[in-house]
Design a protein around this motif. Sequence first.
Motif, PDB file in Angstrom:
ATOM      1  N   GLU A  62       0.776  -1.253  -0.011  1.00 17.67           N
ATOM      2  CA  GLU A  62      -0.005  -0.013  -0.021  1.00 17.67           C
ATOM      3  C   GLU A  62       1.046   1.216   0.091  1.00 17.67           C
ATOM      4  O   GLU A  62       0.614   2.243  -0.600  1.00 17.67           O
ATOM      5  CB  GLU A  62      -0.997   0.013   1.173  1.00 17.67           C
ATOM      6  CG  GLU A  62      -1.749   1.153   1.294  1.00 17.67           C
ATOM      7  CD  GLU A  62      -2.907   1.007   0.197  1.00 17.67           C
ATOM      8  OE1 GLU A  62      -3.511   2.150  -0.323  1.00 17.67           O
ATOM      9  OE2 GLU A  62      -3.409   0.045  -0.379  1.00 17.67           O
ATOM     10  N   ALA A  63       1.956   1.235   0.816  1.00 18.15           N
ATOM     11  CA  ALA A  63       2.714   2.274   0.971  1.00 18.15           C
ATOM     12  C   ALA A  63       3.501   2.589  -0.535  1.00 18.15           C
ATOM     13  O   ALA A  63       3.599   3.599  -1.078  1.00 18.15           O
ATOM     14  CB  ALA A  63       3.796   2.250   1.726  1.00 18.15           C
ATOM     15  N   LEU A  64       3.954   1.432  -1.180  1.00 24.81           N
ATOM     16  CA  LEU A  64       4.526   1.603  -2.393  1.00 24.81           C
ATOM     17  C   LEU A  64       3.598   2.157  -3.551  1.00 24.81           C
ATOM     18  O   LEU A  64       4.070   2.820  -4.319  1.00 24.81           O
ATOM     19  CB  LEU A  64       5.159   0.092  -2.559  1.00 24.81           C
ATOM     20  CG  LEU A  64       6.269  -0.396  -2.029  1.00 24.81           C
ATOM     21  CD1 LEU A  64       6.465  -1.837  -2.405  1.00 24.81           C
ATOM     22  CD2 LEU A  64       7.540   0.480  -2.531  1.00 24.81           C
ATOM     23  N   LEU A  65       2.257   1.625  -3.486  1.00 26.63           N
ATOM     24  CA  LEU A  65       1.405   2.241  -4.506  1.00 26.63           C
ATOM     25  C   LEU A  65       1.108   3.639  -4.116  1.00 26.63           C
ATOM     26  O   LEU A  65       0.997   4.309  -5.256  1.00 26.63           O
ATOM     27  CB  LEU A  65       0.127   1.475  -4.218  1.00 26.63           C
ATOM     28  CG  LEU A  65      -0.093   0.061  -4.587  1.00 26.63           C
ATOM     29  CD1 LEU A  65      -1.365  -0.682  -4.283  1.00 26.63           C
ATOM     30  CD2 LEU A  65       0.201  -0.066  -6.111  1.00 26.63           C
ATOM     31  N   GLN A  66       1.030   4.271  -2.818  1.00 28.92           N
ATOM     32  CA  GLN A  66       0.911   5.473  -2.640  1.00 28.92           C
ATOM     33  C   GLN A  66       2.194   6.275  -3.346  1.00 28.92           C
ATOM     34  O   GLN A  66       1.957   7.486  -3.883  1.00 28.92           O
ATOM     35  CB  GLN A  66       0.517   5.680  -1.209  1.00 28.92           C
ATOM     36  CG  GLN A  66      -0.641   5.443  -0.765  1.00 28.92           C
ATOM     37  CD  GLN A  66      -1.819   5.997  -1.283  1.00 28.92           C
ATOM     38  OE1 GLN A  66      -1.692   7.112  -1.518  1.00 28.92           O
ATOM     39  NE2 GLN A  66      -2.885   5.221  -1.477  1.00 28.92           N
ATOM     40  N   GLU A  67       3.473   5.802  -2.988  1.00 31.59           N
ATOM     41  CA  GLU A  67       4.475   6.221  -3.316  1.00 31.59           C
ATOM     42  C   GLU A  67       4.530   6.517  -4.894  1.00 31.59           C
ATOM     43  O   GLU A  67       4.886   7.516  -5.768  1.00 31.59           O
ATOM     44  CB  GLU A  67       5.721   5.758  -2.889  1.00 31.59           C
ATOM     45  CG  GLU A  67       6.210   5.866  -1.614  1.00 31.59           C
ATOM     46  CD  GLU A  67       7.466   5.082  -0.875  1.00 31.59           C
ATOM     47  OE1 GLU A  67       8.003   4.682  -1.953  1.00 31.59           O
ATOM     48  OE2 GLU A  67       7.340   5.194  -0.012  1.00 31.59           O
ATOM     49  N   ILE A  97       1.981   6.670  -6.893  1.00 30.16           N
ATOM     50  CA  ILE A  97       0.843   7.648  -7.426  1.00 30.16           C
ATOM     51  C   ILE A  97       1.537   8.946  -7.407  1.00 30.16           C
ATOM     52  O   ILE A  97       1.317   9.823  -8.220  1.00 30.16           O
ATOM     53  CB  ILE A  97      -0.552   7.576  -6.518  1.00 30.16           C
ATOM     54  CG1 ILE A  97      -1.201   6.124  -6.896  1.00 30.16           C
ATOM     55  CG2 ILE A  97      -1.036   8.917  -6.656  1.00 30.16           C
ATOM     56  CD1 ILE A  97      -2.242   6.256  -5.736  1.00 30.16           C
ATOM     57  N   ILE A  98       2.235   9.214  -6.145  1.00 35.75           N
ATOM     58  CA  ILE A  98       3.034  10.509  -6.162  1.00 35.75           C
ATOM     59  C   ILE A  98       3.966  10.670  -7.087  1.00 35.75           C
ATOM     60  O   ILE A  98       4.258  11.822  -7.605  1.00 35.75           O
ATOM     61  CB  ILE A  98       3.656  10.700  -4.532  1.00 35.75           C
ATOM     62  CG1 ILE A  98       2.485  10.759  -3.525  1.00 35.75           C
ATOM     63  CG2 ILE A  98       4.692  11.642  -4.447  1.00 35.75           C
ATOM     64  CD1 ILE A  98       2.982  10.352  -2.281  1.00 35.75           C
ATOM     65  N   LEU A  99       4.817   9.706  -7.279  1.00 30.69           N
ATOM     66  CA  LEU A  99       5.905   9.738  -8.546  1.00 30.69           C
ATOM     67  C   LEU A  99       5.337  10.026  -9.733  1.00 30.69           C
ATOM     68  O   LEU A  99       5.932  10.795 -10.664  1.00 30.69           O
ATOM     69  CB  LEU A  99       6.771   8.320  -8.683  1.00 30.69           C
ATOM     70  CG  LEU A  99       7.628   8.252  -7.091  1.00 30.69           C
ATOM     71  CD1 LEU A  99       8.549   6.965  -7.192  1.00 30.69           C
ATOM     72  CD2 LEU A  99       8.801   9.733  -7.274  1.00 30.69           C
ATOM     73  N   LYS A 100       4.175   9.422  -9.996  1.00 27.45           N
ATOM     74  CA  LYS A 100       3.502   9.260 -11.337  1.00 27.45           C
ATOM     75  C   LYS A 100       3.061  10.833 -11.613  1.00 27.45           C
ATOM     76  O   LYS A 100       3.288  11.498 -12.737  1.00 27.45           O
ATOM     77  CB  LYS A 100       2.342   8.454 -11.497  1.00 27.45           C
ATOM     78  CG  LYS A 100       2.692   7.000 -11.904  1.00 27.45           C
ATOM     79  CD  LYS A 100       1.414   6.145 -11.847  1.00 27.45           C
ATOM     80  CE  LYS A 100       1.764   4.870 -12.287  1.00 27.45           C
ATOM     81  NZ  LYS A 100       0.779   4.074 -12.757  1.00 27.45           N
ATOM     82  N   ARG A 101       2.596  11.530 -10.560  1.00 26.39           N
ATOM     83  CA  ARG A 101       2.097  12.949 -10.447  1.00 26.39           C
ATOM     84  C   ARG A 101       3.397  13.772 -10.738  1.00 26.39           C
ATOM     85  O   ARG A 101       3.321  14.837 -11.509  1.00 26.39           O
ATOM     86  CB  ARG A 101       1.342  13.323  -9.323  1.00 26.39           C
ATOM     87  CG  ARG A 101      -0.020  12.700  -9.094  1.00 26.39           C
ATOM     88  CD  ARG A 101      -0.637  13.268  -7.851  1.00 26.39           C
ATOM     89  NE  ARG A 101      -1.716  12.697  -7.550  1.00 26.39           N
ATOM     90  CZ  ARG A 101      -2.363  12.459  -6.390  1.00 26.39           C
ATOM     91  NH1 ARG A 101      -1.786  12.966  -5.293  1.00 26.39           N
ATOM     92  NH2 ARG A 101      -3.509  11.760  -6.340  1.00 26.39           N
TER      93      ARG A 101
END
Length: 105
Positions: free
Chosen positions: A62-67, A69-73
């Motif tokens: 879950e933390a990796l998925l959130q990171e 998302i942030i990196l994609k943005r």
Amino acid sequence: MEMLNWVHSTGAVLRSLWYYMAKLLGMWMEEFRGHLDVELNEVGRQQEASCIENLMLKGQVEALLQENIILKRAVGIQHERQKESEERNQELQHLKQMVTQYQSS
């Protein structure tokens, strides 16, 4: 009479044998249950450890998925800024060409 005594004594022996066999079977069952409990407890501990590890891994995912998302943005924003910079550079080059043309005319 002798036959009756023999049947009676044989019945007593058989009852004693049944009693001891039942007692041995009971002792064996208790020992078996004890071993089974130990094995089941070990399996339970292993399952509990697996569940804890699974929860930890899910949290990490879950933390990796959130990171992600942030990196994609961030990459999207950087890409937009790069496009804007390239457009300004093109506009600047065009203006420089226009100035050069006006100066030579």
